[in-house]
Design a protein around this motif. Sequence first.
Motif, mmCIF file in Angstrom:
data_model
loop_
_atom_site.group_PDB
_atom_site.id
_atom_site.type_symbol
_atom_site.label_atom_id
_atom_site.label_comp_id
_atom_site.label_asym_id
_atom_site.label_seq_id
_atom_site.Cartn_x
_atom_site.Cartn_y
_atom_site.Cartn_z
ATOM 1 N N ILE A 99 0.839 -1.209 0.000
ATOM 2 C CA ILE A 99 0.000 0.000 0.000
ATOM 3 C C ILE A 99 0.867 1.250 0.000
ATOM 4 O O ILE A 99 0.632 2.183 -0.776
ATOM 5 C CB ILE A 99 -0.953 0.002 1.209
ATOM 6 N N VAL A 105 0.999 4.095 -2.904
ATOM 7 C CA VAL A 105 0.664 5.493 -2.595
ATOM 8 C C VAL A 105 1.769 6.429 -3.074
ATOM 9 O O VAL A 105 1.490 7.456 -3.713
ATOM 10 C CB VAL A 105 0.420 5.670 -1.079
ATOM 11 N N TYR A 125 1.732 6.670 -6.777
ATOM 12 C CA TYR A 125 0.618 7.519 -7.214
ATOM 13 C C TYR A 125 0.983 8.996 -7.115
ATOM 14 O O TYR A 125 0.762 9.773 -8.057
ATOM 15 C CB TYR A 125 -0.626 7.228 -6.372
#
Length: 389
Positions: A243, A247, A250
Amino acid sequence: MNAQDKIAENLFLGILFVWLIYMSLYITTNFQPFLGGNIVLKSFSALTIILLAFKELISLKANSISSIDYRKTITLILFAALSISYVIHNDGLISLSMIALIISSRNINLFSILKIFTIAEFIVLFITIISSKIGLISTLYMPSDDGAFRSSLGFGYVSFASHHAFFIICSYLIIRNKKIRYLELIFLLLLTIYLYKVTGTSSPFYLSLLAIFYDLLIEKILKKKVIVNNKVLGFLTSMSFIIAFMVIIYFCTLASPQLVAVVDGVVHNRLHLSIEGMKSFGITSFGQKVNFITLDIFGNYSGQYNYIDSSYIQSLVVNGWIYTALIIYLFTYITKWAVNHGYELLAAFLVLAAIQGMFDPQMFVLWYSPFAIILGKCFDSETKSKWRN
């Protein structure tokens, strides 16, 4: 544990203790002029590798191989093979000695490793701060945003002491577990506040506070496990490194300029440096040698400063996407193992390490983080017995 196994474990723990103190002092503090030049550093790294090979011979003689875990064996071979490029693109023998320690730790009790790490790193933190106070070693001072000055407390950069303390606190809380006392928590809290006031380093300050107060919540207030007893929290915790990686990717590739600007301001321009690093150097399969430009000889930021603080992005650029994917897999495996076997604090603090790696570069650096050496447990065919406290 038979006598040979005990000799092998004590030898490993002794090697690790000396290695951590020497490398931490040499690489992260201003003790470097007292510790010999590059030849001494390389000789020490080579000696470490030789002694670890001796430890492996003792372990091999003490244990007959009755069955082979092919998945773990293949993972070990893949890790060792890909680490060759890691060693080439980083510090040569230093990195090779670190990789050797990680692999050799696979059959050593986890909590014994964490105890050695805590003692060694606390010694480094203590003697460095004291030595800086009495003028034995130099201290770097930098202006902060509020007009005051940040002190490195004898370390090579102003943030290093706080990062050392964060990982020491996590390791200490894990090994103390339910035996932790309020007085110990207060001491760790005061240490965290002191280092923040002196060094002005926000990331390890907030993460250390989270570790201390989570320990207080779990061990003193609720007195029950939260993450490992909840399927949703357990799953999210297990996926924390994936995760965190998604992130940061992104933010670096898909986020709007407005959102990037907001996050970049919060993390002191580190997101911008990650984005620029990806654009400037690119990402390859097996990595590349990168010479980052950081501080000049006067301790000031160079006009061409291009250091990538994010552990994930730096690994992508320097080590390549294949090696980075493997490291994230190994961290995910360890975190999932901690959740499945009820190690609440270990699981929770691995989440903090995953978050810390988004904007700081210490995630896979053994002279900072004990979680780097825990990766060796991914290669252990007797994991169940070796992890017990």
